[in-house]
Design a protein around this motif. Structure first.
Motif, short mmCIF file in Angstrom:
data_model
loop_
_atom_site.label_atom_id
_atom_site.label_comp_id
_atom_site.label_asym_id
_atom_site.label_seq_id
_atom_site.Cartn_x
_atom_site.Cartn_y
_atom_site.Cartn_z
N LYS A 279 0.85 -1.18 0.00
CA LYS A 279 0.00 0.00 0.00
C LYS A 279 0.89 1.24 0.00
CE LYS A 279 -3.78 -2.31 2.27
NZ LYS A 279 -4.61 -2.45 3.45
N MET A 280 0.44 2.27 -0.68
CA MET A 280 1.22 3.50 -0.80
C MET A 280 1.64 4.04 0.56
SD MET A 280 1.70 4.39 -4.00
CE MET A 280 2.01 6.14 -4.02
N ASN A 281 0.72 4.02 1.52
CA ASN A 281 1.03 4.58 2.83
C ASN A 281 1.83 3.62 3.71
OD1 ASN A 281 -1.14 2.86 3.20
ND2 ASN A 281 -2.13 4.15 4.72
N GLU A 282 2.15 2.44 3.19
CA GLU A 282 2.97 1.49 3.94
C GLU A 282 4.37 1.32 3.37
OE1 GLU A 282 0.66 -2.11 4.06
OE2 GLU A 282 -0.77 -1.28 5.49
N VAL A 283 4.64 1.96 2.25
CA VAL A 283 5.98 1.88 1.67
C VAL A 283 6.90 2.77 2.51
CG1 VAL A 283 7.41 2.36 -0.36
CG2 VAL A 283 5.10 1.42 -0.65
N ALA A 284 7.95 2.17 3.02
CA ALA A 284 8.89 2.87 3.89
C ALA A 284 10.17 3.19 3.13
CB ALA A 284 9.21 1.98 5.10
N PRO A 285 10.96 4.11 3.65
CA PRO A 285 12.26 4.40 3.02
C PRO A 285 13.10 3.13 2.82
CG PRO A 285 11.77 6.09 4.64
CD PRO A 285 10.71 5.03 4.77
N ALA A 286 13.02 2.20 3.74
CA ALA A 286 13.76 0.94 3.61
C ALA A 286 13.30 0.16 2.38
CB ALA A 286 13.60 0.09 4.86
N ASP A 287 12.01 0.24 2.05
CA ASP A 287 11.50 -0.42 0.84
C ASP A 287 12.07 0.25 -0.42
OD1 ASP A 287 9.76 -2.25 2.21
OD2 ASP A 287 8.38 -0.56 2.53
N ILE A 288 12.18 1.56 -0.38
CA ILE A 288 12.74 2.28 -1.52
C ILE A 288 14.22 1.91 -1.69
CG2 ILE A 288 13.26 4.55 -2.51
CD1 ILE A 288 10.25 3.86 -2.49
N ILE A 289 14.96 1.82 -0.59
CA ILE A 289 16.37 1.43 -0.65
C ILE A 289 16.50 0.01 -1.20
CG2 ILE A 289 18.41 0.88 0.74
CD1 ILE A 289 17.61 3.34 2.49
N ALA A 290 15.63 -0.90 -0.76
CA ALA A 290 15.67 -2.28 -1.27
C ALA A 290 15.37 -2.29 -2.77
CB ALA A 290 14.68 -3.15 -0.51
N TRP A 291 14.39 -1.48 -3.19
CA TRP A 291 14.08 -1.37 -4.63
C TRP A 291 15.28 -0.82 -5.40
CZ3 TRP A 291 13.86 3.21 -7.48
CH2 TRP A 291 13.42 3.06 -8.80
N GLN A 292 15.92 0.22 -4.85
CA GLN A 292 17.09 0.79 -5.50
C GLN A 292 18.20 -0.25 -5.66
OE1 GLN A 292 17.91 4.02 -2.77
NE2 GLN A 292 16.94 5.52 -4.11
N ASN A 293 18.40 -1.05 -4.64
CA ASN A 293 19.43 -2.09 -4.72
C ASN A 293 19.10 -3.12 -5.79
OD1 ASN A 293 21.01 -0.93 -2.73
ND2 ASN A 293 20.04 -2.08 -1.09
N GLU A 294 17.83 -3.42 -5.93
CA GLU A 294 17.39 -4.33 -6.99
C GLU A 294 17.67 -3.73 -8.36
OE1 GLU A 294 15.67 -7.67 -8.79
OE2 GLU A 294 16.23 -7.39 -6.70
N ILE A 295 17.36 -2.46 -8.52
CA ILE A 295 17.61 -1.77 -9.79
C ILE A 295 19.10 -1.72 -10.08
CG2 ILE A 295 17.42 0.47 -10.98
CD1 ILE A 295 14.78 -1.20 -10.79
N ARG A 296 19.90 -1.40 -9.08
CA ARG A 296 21.37 -1.37 -9.27
C ARG A 296 21.91 -2.73 -9.71
NH1 ARG A 296 21.52 1.51 -4.19
NH2 ARG A 296 21.90 3.70 -4.57
#
Length: 154
Positions: A47-64
């Motif tokens: 859910k949009m309101n449950e996405v945390a900065p840690a989720d964004i960092i994990a996504w970034q690591n996946e993209i990298r």
């Protein structure tokens, strides 16, 4: 507030409906491709309101880990940031996780450099007039055609 409690995947539809009058068709198509291919598979069920900065960092690591160019990584980051910024500004998302993490990629990596007329004259003088190479470089310089387009014609 109800919309931001939807999954990120379903909010994307709302985002594109809101942006449809403001973005060109090609821009919409590009944004949809990037989000559908690289954001929804990773963040789509949250859910949009449950996405945390840690989720964004994990996504970034996946993209990298996919070894995309620096500029493509930045374009993907910009899409995620735009999605959450829209939710924050228009639908009152209280915390934008993208604002709390460092962006990935670099936007200036693909900066184009152009020859001046004088630089080109020095270069073209090294070729014999009338040769295939001479003609190809003349066409490239004077038309702005891309190298791949020229090779397709050759």
């Amino acid at each position: 507030m109800r919309l931001i409690r939807n999954s990120t995947g379903s909010f994307v539809d709302v985002y594109f409906a809101d942006k449809s009058g403001e973005l060109k068709e090609r821009s919409m198509k590009n944004k949809k491709y990037m989000i559908d291919s690289h954001v929804i598979p990773y963040l789509g069920d949250k859910k949009m309101n449950e996405v945390a900065p840690a989720d964004i960092i994990a996504w970034q690591n996946e993209i990298r880990s996919k070894n995309f160019s620096e500029s493509y990584q930045r374009m993907l980051q910009n899409q995620v940031t735009a999605l959450f910024t829209h939710a924050q500004r228009i639908y009152n998302l209280s915390n934008n996780p993208c604002k709390k993490v460092k962006k990935i990629g670099r936007s200036d990596v693909r900066r184009l450099e152009f020859w001046t007329y004088e630089e080109y004259q020095k270069f073209i003088a090294t070729f014999e007039k009338g040769t295939r190479s001479y003609l190809m470089f003349e066409i490239l310089f004077w038309t702005g055609m891309r190298e791949g387009e020229m090779l397709a014609l050759a």
